[in-house]
Design an enzyme around this catalytic site. Structure first.
Site, short mmCIF file in Angstrom:
data_model
loop_
_atom_site.label_atom_id
_atom_site.label_comp_id
_atom_site.label_asym_id
_atom_site.label_seq_id
_atom_site.Cartn_x
_atom_site.Cartn_y
_atom_site.Cartn_z
N HIS A 98 0.86 -1.18 0.00
CA HIS A 98 0.00 0.00 0.00
C HIS A 98 0.89 1.23 0.00
CE1 HIS A 98 -3.22 2.78 1.14
NE2 HIS A 98 -4.07 1.82 0.86
N ASP A 158 -7.89 -5.21 -0.05
CA ASP A 158 -8.37 -6.04 -1.15
C ASP A 158 -8.15 -7.54 -0.91
OD1 ASP A 158 -9.17 -3.90 -2.92
OD2 ASP A 158 -7.04 -3.47 -3.17
#
Length: 379
Positions: free
Chosen positions: A262, A316
């Site tokens: 991320h 996700d």
């Protein structure tokens, strides 16, 4: 004298706005909406209450929440002309493309731009939050050749969406888990789609165009589309035994491991453990999923190999397993992300209008200058 600007690809770490909507600490794994920790909201709130919090800046009173829920409940239906338009979409089209077109089309029916009017702001919020799920569910059925299912006014927000997908009232646990998923995906500071929304909003166009632009941005595999690719990756791996060689091959060839890493978090995304527990609840009640064991092994091997680089599961990684267990098609994962993120986009739209200035960044020119025009006969 021309100022010399430092170029940072992707505008990394360059503030694009001042905002009080949400807060992230990527080093400590903290996510807050309007100062309230995401774990607490997931445990105690609902998606519509969280939506109200994000857009109007404070938790609603009981009366305010009831009024908001009532408005949402009775604005879920879409115009028959939008429905007819969606019937003309190719059945092979991606649901995100259908959603972007449909969201933009809403602006044709509600084209009045009274941006200084608080009642206009509220009406736009209600319409978008209420109708986006209906459009997602309608396209899912119409691409199979079926008529869409009308919303049920006696069902709450999340239960109604799951009902519209297959005309079966969902199990209460599944509906509650789905609602938590929406809460977790509702907002996440200045991500790509939110930045797109704010840039579009800064032109003072209508909120339907704002949401449509954000949907288009969310569709990319480096943003919302990653949750679809996680499932594809787990299916490709196929077994726990194949995990290590697959991950090692990805590392060797510098291939992206979907659902990991991320731009902000250098620890495990705080939403990922919540989603992992939700997946376990679903498996306990509705049956085991072999891909969960594969996912756990993927997380273990990636942490072993790349944890020192701050690469951990993001939001996700486990969300797809949750939706898969609910029987939701893989290519609806990202539209569901959009259903949730509409709350955040509208919160930033409203905030942008408060002290608006149109976005107009500069560039660093790297091309030729002073070149002569060459006649076509001499080229």
């Amino acid at each position: 004298m021309t100022a010399i600007c430092e170029y940072k690809p992707g505008l990394e770490n360059i503030p694009a706005a001042q905002s009080s909507v949400s807060y992230v600490d990527g080093q400590k794994g903290i996510l807050e909406y309007r100062g309230i920790n995401i774990e607490e909201l997931a445990d105690k709130s609902t998606f519509l209450e969280t939506t109200y919090l994000l857009i109007w800046g404070a938790l609603p009173t009981k009366e305010e929440l009831q009024a908001f829920e009532h408005e949402i409940r009775y604005h879920r239906r879409i115009k028959y002309r939008i429905r007819d338009m969606m019937k003309c979409f190719p059945e092979t089209g991606h649901p995100m493309d259908a959603l972007q077109a449909s969201a933009a089309a809403l602006g044709l029916f509600y084209s009045r731009r009274a941006l200084p009017d608080p009642s206009y702001i509220r009406q736009a919020v209600v319409r978008l939050v209420a109708k986006i799920p209906t459009m997602v569910a309608a396209f899912q059925l119409m691409r199979k050749g079926n008529d869409p299912i009308q919303p049920r006014d006696d069902l709450d927000y999340s239960a109604n969406f799951l009902y519209m997908l297959n005309e079966r009232e969902p199990d209460p646990l599944a509906a509650r888990i789905f609602d938590i998923c929406l809460t977790l995906h509702a907002e996440h500071t200045m991500n790509a789609s939110t930045f797109s929304a704010r840039v579009t909003a800064s032109t003072l166009t209508d909120p339907y165009a704002v949401v449509a632009s954000a949907v288009g941005t969310l569709a990319g595999p480096l943003h919302g589309g990653a949750n679809e690719e996680v499932i594809e990756m787990l299916e490709k791996i196929g077994s726990v035994e194949n995990v290590r060689p697959y991950i090692e091959n990805c590392i060797e060839h510098k291939s992206k491991i979907m659902g990991f890493g991320h731009r902000v978090y250098k620890v495990k995304d705080p939403r990922a453990p919540i989603l992992q527990k939700l997946a376990e609840q679903l498996f306990e009640k509705f049956g085991y999923d072999k891909y969960y064991d594969i996912a756990l092994e993927v997380e273990r091997v990636v942490e072993e190999k790349l944890g020192h680089k701050g690469i951990y599961p993001n939001v996700d990684f486990y969300s797809g397993l949750v939706y898969r267990k609910m029987g939701i098609p893989t290519d609806l994962f990202t539209p569901i992300f959009a259903i949730a993120r509409v709350a955040g986009w509208l919160a930033h739209w409203k905030e942008q209008l408060g002290e608006n200035r149109i976005f107009r960044p500069t560039q660093i020119y790297t091309g030729d200058r002073g070149m002569p025009y060459v006649p076509i006969e001499e080229r």
